[in-house]
Write a protein that holds these residues in place. Structure first.
Motif, short mmCIF file in Angstrom:
data_model
loop_
_atom_site.label_atom_id
_atom_site.label_comp_id
_atom_site.label_asym_id
_atom_site.label_seq_id
_atom_site.Cartn_x
_atom_site.Cartn_y
_atom_site.Cartn_z
N CYS A 196 -10.18 -1.96 5.71
CA CYS A 196 -9.14 -2.05 4.66
C CYS A 196 -9.74 -2.68 3.40
CB CYS A 196 -7.98 -2.92 5.14
SG CYS A 196 -7.13 -2.27 6.60
N GLY A 197 -9.40 -2.15 2.28
CA GLY A 197 -9.83 -2.71 1.02
C GLY A 197 -11.28 -2.43 0.65
N GLY A 198 -11.89 -1.46 1.27
CA GLY A 198 -13.21 -1.14 0.82
C GLY A 198 -14.20 -0.79 1.82
N ALA A 235 -6.81 -15.22 11.19
CA ALA A 235 -8.13 -14.72 11.58
C ALA A 235 -8.02 -13.40 12.33
CB ALA A 235 -8.85 -15.77 12.43
N ALA A 236 -7.01 -13.28 13.20
CA ALA A 236 -6.80 -12.03 13.94
C ALA A 236 -6.46 -10.89 12.98
CB ALA A 236 -5.69 -12.20 14.97
N HIS A 237 -5.64 -11.17 11.97
CA HIS A 237 -5.27 -10.15 10.99
C HIS A 237 -6.48 -9.75 10.14
CE1 HIS A 237 -1.18 -11.04 12.14
NE2 HIS A 237 -0.74 -10.09 11.32
N GLN A 238 -7.27 -10.73 9.73
CA GLN A 238 -8.46 -10.43 8.92
C GLN A 238 -9.47 -9.63 9.71
OE1 GLN A 238 -9.17 -14.53 7.86
NE2 GLN A 238 -8.38 -14.23 5.78
N ALA A 239 -9.62 -9.94 11.01
CA ALA A 239 -10.55 -9.18 11.86
C ALA A 239 -10.09 -7.72 11.98
CB ALA A 239 -10.65 -9.83 13.24
N ARG A 240 -8.78 -7.53 12.15
CA ARG A 240 -8.26 -6.16 12.27
C ARG A 240 -8.43 -5.41 10.95
NH1 ARG A 240 -8.25 -1.83 14.95
NH2 ARG A 240 -6.37 -0.60 14.82
N ALA A 241 -8.22 -6.08 9.83
CA ALA A 241 -8.42 -5.44 8.52
C ALA A 241 -9.87 -5.03 8.36
CB ALA A 241 -7.98 -6.39 7.40
N SER A 242 -10.78 -5.85 8.85
CA SER A 242 -12.21 -5.50 8.78
C SER A 242 -12.52 -4.30 9.67
CB SER A 242 -13.03 -6.72 9.21
OG SER A 242 -14.40 -6.41 9.17
#
Length: 94
Positions: free
Chosen positions: A92-94, A81-88
């Protein structure tokens, strides 16, 4: 520490091929890879700041989570969840 590939529970035999690679016959079972460490890293869930590194780690964690249970799965899901939040945050990816 999880690795994104399958490991067999045992190796039946290995031999050196003519191209100097090692070819092994292993059990057909599969489990998630792992790495045991004598001391855990200072930071349990370091989150990178690059989209490329985040993508790799997110993929590894998503792959591994189905094979985990209990506290280990909960820790992985928290880290994911921490990684996904940082990607958001980094878009990242769009």
């Amino acid at each position: 520490m999880l690795e994104p590939y399958c490991l067999a529970s045992y190796v039946e035999s290995c031999e050196m091929a003519s191209d100097n690679t090692c070819n092994c016959v292993t059990a057909s079972d599969c489990h998630k890879g792992g790495l045991c460490m004598t001391e855990p890293p200072a930071e349990r869930c370091p989150v990178p700041d690059s989209c490329e590194a985040l993508g790799r780690k997110i993929s590894m964690m998503e792959y591994a989570q189905d094979g985990l249970e209990g506290d280990v799965r909960a820790q992985l899901e928290s880290c994911l969840a921490a990684h996904q939040a940082r990607a958001s945050e980094l878009n990242c990816g769009g």
